[in-house]
Design a protein around this motif. Structure first.
Motif, PDB file in Angstrom:
ATOM      1  N   PHE A 109       0.830  -1.211   0.000  1.00 10.78           N
ATOM      2  CA  PHE A 109       0.000   0.000   0.000  1.00 10.78           C
ATOM      3  C   PHE A 109       0.859   1.253   0.000  1.00 10.78           C
ATOM      4  O   PHE A 109       0.646   2.174  -0.791  1.00 10.78           O
ATOM      5  CB  PHE A 109      -0.949  -0.002   1.203  1.00 10.78           C
ATOM      6  N   TRP A 110       1.836   1.313   0.905  1.00 10.24           N
ATOM      7  CA  TRP A 110       2.675   2.506   0.973  1.00 10.24           C
ATOM      8  C   TRP A 110       3.548   2.643  -0.254  1.00 10.24           C
ATOM      9  O   TRP A 110       3.884   3.760  -0.673  1.00 10.24           O
ATOM     10  CB  TRP A 110       3.506   2.527   2.257  1.00 10.24           C
ATOM     11  N   GLY A 111       3.946   1.538  -0.861  1.00  8.36           N
ATOM     12  CA  GLY A 111       4.707   1.599  -2.106  1.00  8.36           C
ATOM     13  C   GLY A 111       3.883   2.187  -3.237  1.00  8.36           C
ATOM     14  O   GLY A 111       4.356   3.048  -3.994  1.00  8.36           O
ATOM     15  N   ILE A 112       2.638   1.733  -3.348  1.00  9.87           N
ATOM     16  CA  ILE A 112       1.753   2.262  -4.388  1.00  9.87           C
ATOM     17  C   ILE A 112       1.493   3.744  -4.163  1.00  9.87           C
ATOM     18  O   ILE A 112       1.535   4.549  -5.101  1.00  9.87           O
ATOM     19  CB  ILE A 112       0.429   1.457  -4.429  1.00  9.87           C
ATOM     20  N   SER A 113       1.244   4.128  -2.912  1.00  6.51           N
ATOM     21  CA  SER A 113       0.978   5.552  -2.649  1.00  6.51           C
ATOM     22  C   SER A 113       2.218   6.407  -2.905  1.00  6.51           C
ATOM     23  O   SER A 113       2.104   7.552  -3.357  1.00  6.51           O
ATOM     24  CB  SER A 113       0.440   5.760  -1.237  1.00  6.51           C
ATOM     25  N   ILE A 116       2.433   6.825  -6.706  1.00  7.72           N
ATOM     26  CA  ILE A 116       1.436   7.806  -7.140  1.00  7.72           C
ATOM     27  C   ILE A 116       1.865   9.207  -6.724  1.00  7.72           C
ATOM     28  O   ILE A 116       1.722  10.167  -7.486  1.00  7.72           O
ATOM     29  CB  ILE A 116       0.048   7.450  -6.577  1.00  7.72           C
ATOM     30  N   GLY A 117       2.409   9.329  -5.530  1.00  5.96           N
ATOM     31  CA  GLY A 117       2.888  10.631  -5.063  1.00  5.96           C
ATOM     32  C   GLY A 117       4.034  11.157  -5.905  1.00  5.96           C
ATOM     33  O   GLY A 117       4.129  12.356  -6.161  1.00  5.96           O
ATOM     34  N   SER A 118       4.918  10.272  -6.353  1.00  8.38           N
ATOM     35  CA  SER A 118       6.039  10.724  -7.173  1.00  8.38           C
ATOM     36  C   SER A 118       5.560  11.210  -8.533  1.00  8.38           C
ATOM     37  O   SER A 118       6.047  12.208  -9.047  1.00  8.38           O
ATOM     38  CB  SER A 118       7.061   9.603  -7.347  1.00  8.38           C
ATOM     39  N   VAL A 119       4.593  10.507  -9.095  1.00 10.88           N
ATOM     40  CA  VAL A 119       4.052  10.924 -10.386  1.00 10.88           C
ATOM     41  C   VAL A 119       3.301  12.242 -10.241  1.00 10.88           C
ATOM     42  O   VAL A 119       3.371  13.109 -11.109  1.00 10.88           O
ATOM     43  CB  VAL A 119       3.139   9.818 -10.975  1.00 10.88           C
ATOM     44  N   GLY A 120       2.618  12.425  -9.113  1.00 15.86           N
ATOM     45  CA  GLY A 120       1.869  13.656  -8.875  1.00 15.86           C
ATOM     46  C   GLY A 120       2.747  14.857  -8.606  1.00 15.86           C
ATOM     47  O   GLY A 120       2.305  15.990  -8.727  1.00 15.86           O
ATOM     48  N   SER A 121       3.993  14.629  -8.225  1.00 12.75           N
ATOM     49  CA  SER A 121       4.881  15.761  -7.909  1.00 12.75           C
ATOM     50  C   SER A 121       6.094  15.781  -8.839  1.00 12.75           C
ATOM     51  O   SER A 121       7.206  16.033  -8.402  1.00 12.75           O
ATOM     52  CB  SER A 121       5.325  15.691  -6.449  1.00 12.75           C
ATOM     53  N   GLY A 124       8.809  18.628  -8.911  1.00 18.71           N
ATOM     54  CA  GLY A 124       9.883  18.730  -7.934  1.00 18.71           C
ATOM     55  C   GLY A 124      11.196  18.201  -8.482  1.00 18.71           C
ATOM     56  O   GLY A 124      11.239  17.402  -9.403  1.00 18.71           O
ATOM     57  N   LYS A 125      12.276  18.643  -7.867  1.00 16.37           N
ATOM     58  CA  LYS A 125      13.609  18.272  -8.340  1.00 16.37           C
ATOM     59  C   LYS A 125      13.914  16.796  -8.087  1.00 16.37           C
ATOM     60  O   LYS A 125      14.513  16.129  -8.925  1.00 16.37           O
ATOM     61  CB  LYS A 125      14.639  19.150  -7.642  1.00 16.37           C
ATOM     62  N   TYR A 126      13.480  16.276  -6.940  1.00 13.29           N
ATOM     63  CA  TYR A 126      13.818  14.899  -6.564  1.00 13.29           C
ATOM     64  C   TYR A 126      12.599  13.989  -6.552  1.00 13.29           C
ATOM     65  O   TYR A 126      12.492  13.091  -5.730  1.00 13.29           O
ATOM     66  CB  TYR A 126      14.489  14.888  -5.191  1.00 13.29           C
ATOM     67  N   TRP A 127      11.679  14.173  -7.478  1.00 11.04           N
ATOM     68  CA  TRP A 127      10.477  13.357  -7.532  1.00 11.04           C
ATOM     69  C   TRP A 127      10.815  11.893  -7.754  1.00 11.04           C
ATOM     70  O   TRP A 127      10.118  11.004  -7.281  1.00 11.04           O
ATOM     71  CB  TRP A 127       9.523  13.857  -8.616  1.00 11.04           C
ATOM     72  N   TRP A 128      11.893  11.641  -8.448  1.00  8.97           N
ATOM     73  CA  TRP A 128      12.276  10.276  -8.768  1.00  8.97           C
ATOM     74  C   TRP A 128      12.696   9.491  -7.526  1.00  8.97           C
ATOM     75  O   TRP A 128      12.599   8.261  -7.510  1.00  8.97           O
ATOM     76  CB  TRP A 128      13.384  10.262  -9.815  1.00  8.97           C
ATOM     77  N   LEU A 129      13.126  10.184  -6.452  1.00  7.01           N
ATOM     78  CA  LEU A 129      13.458   9.476  -5.211  1.00  7.01           C
ATOM     79  C   LEU A 129      12.205   8.835  -4.604  1.00  7.01           C
ATOM     80  O   LEU A 129      12.270   7.727  -4.067  1.00  7.01           O
ATOM     81  CB  LEU A 129      14.094  10.434  -4.203  1.00  7.01           C
ATOM     82  N   TYR A 130      11.076   9.532  -4.711  1.00 12.72           N
ATOM     83  CA  TYR A 130       9.824   8.951  -4.220  1.00 12.72           C
ATOM     84  C   TYR A 130       9.406   7.761  -5.079  1.00 12.72           C
ATOM     85  O   TYR A 130       8.837   6.794  -4.577  1.00 12.72           O
ATOM     86  CB  TYR A 130       8.718  10.008  -4.184  1.00 12.72           C
ATOM     87  N   VAL A 132      11.533   5.691  -6.685  1.00 13.58           N
ATOM     88  CA  VAL A 132      12.419   4.599  -6.268  1.00 13.58           C
ATOM     89  C   VAL A 132      11.983   4.057  -4.912  1.00 13.58           C
ATOM     90  O   VAL A 132      11.946   2.842  -4.695  1.00 13.58           O
ATOM     91  CB  VAL A 132      13.893   5.078  -6.236  1.00 13.58           C
ATOM     92  N   ASN A 133      11.638   4.962  -3.999  1.00 15.68           N
ATOM     93  CA  ASN A 133      11.175   4.552  -2.674  1.00 15.68           C
ATOM     94  C   ASN A 133       9.915   3.686  -2.784  1.00 15.68           C
ATOM     95  O   ASN A 133       9.798   2.661  -2.118  1.00 15.68           O
ATOM     96  CB  ASN A 133      10.897   5.776  -1.814  1.00 15.68           C
ATOM     97  N   GLY A 134       8.967   4.081  -3.628  1.00 12.73           N
ATOM     98  CA  GLY A 134       7.744   3.307  -3.804  1.00 12.73           C
ATOM     99  C   GLY A 134       8.018   1.920  -4.360  1.00 12.73           C
ATOM    100  O   GLY A 134       7.442   0.932  -3.901  1.00 12.73           O
ATOM    101  N   VAL A 135       8.911   1.835  -5.325  1.00 15.02           N
ATOM    102  CA  VAL A 135       9.254   0.528  -5.902  1.00 15.02           C
ATOM    103  C   VAL A 135       9.932  -0.350  -4.850  1.00 15.02           C
ATOM    104  O   VAL A 135       9.626  -1.545  -4.728  1.00 15.02           O
ATOM    105  CB  VAL A 135      10.145   0.709  -7.150  1.00 15.02           C
TER     106      VAL A 135
END
Length: 185
Positions: A109-113, A116-121, A124-130, A132-135
């Motif tokens: 669940f937290w990975g999926i969110s 989704i949060g990374s795609v929504g932001s 931002g400069k470091y959106w890709w970290l979110y 990677v974190n989700g994966v």
């Protein structure tokens, strides 16, 4: 034109509470890593209580007077975390049997969110970290599914310690992103 910081989770003046939860999860992970003899049942109970605490914090953030952007995810996450936490602390036998499956659901669940949060932001400069974190969170969830299916307690113990540590750092990272900009508290 005023530049606004766009953040998927929103901003809150209670960001420090989320940081404290992250620090407690990291401490719990290292404690379980260094003292695995404390037992599988103890880990499921500790994790259950931490999930209840994290769920309460998420519900408070989502129900506050100035709800942050993305408050629905906080509400859903809080309900799921509290439900799983109460099931884990209710019965030691039940928690030992279903511990890996509950953790799998929570981490997926937290990975999926996070994805989704990374795609929504993406602005931002470091959106890709979110992303990677989700994966990585989803990968940990799938490892828990495999460990539960194989009934491999050593794998679950190792993953539990790793999950506490990784999830704590993830929550701490999110807390700093929730910190309001100066003058916007």
């Amino acid at each position: 034109m005023k530049a606004l910081k766009i953040n998927y989770w929103g901003q809150s003046k209670y960001w420090w509470i989320v940081l404290v939860i992250g620090i407690l999860l990291v401490i719990g992970g290292f404690a379980y890593w260094f003292w695995p003899a404390a037992g599988y049942a103890v880990a499921s109970q500790i994790f259950g209580w931490l999930l209840i605490l994290a769920g309460i914090v998420q519900l408070c953030v989502s129900a506050g007077e100035h709800r942050p952007r993305g408050w629905g995810w906080w509400l859903a996450g809080g309900v799921i975390d509290m439900f799983v936490g109460f099931l884990l602390v209710r019965s030691v036998i039940l928690s030992e049997i279903v511990f890996p499956y509950f953790l799998a659901v929570v981490f997926i669940f937290w990975g999926i969110s996070a994805v989704i949060g990374s795609v929504g932001s993406r602005q931002g400069k470091y959106w890709w970290l979110y992303l990677v974190n989700g994966v990585l969170l989803m990968l940990i969830g799938f490892f828990f599914l495999e460990a539960g299916y194989l009934q491999d307690m050593m794998m679950v113990s190792f993953l539990s310690a790793l999950a506490f540590i990784y999830w704590g750092f993830t929550i701490a990272m999110t807390a700093y992103d929730m910190k309001p900009l100066p003058g916007r508290e």
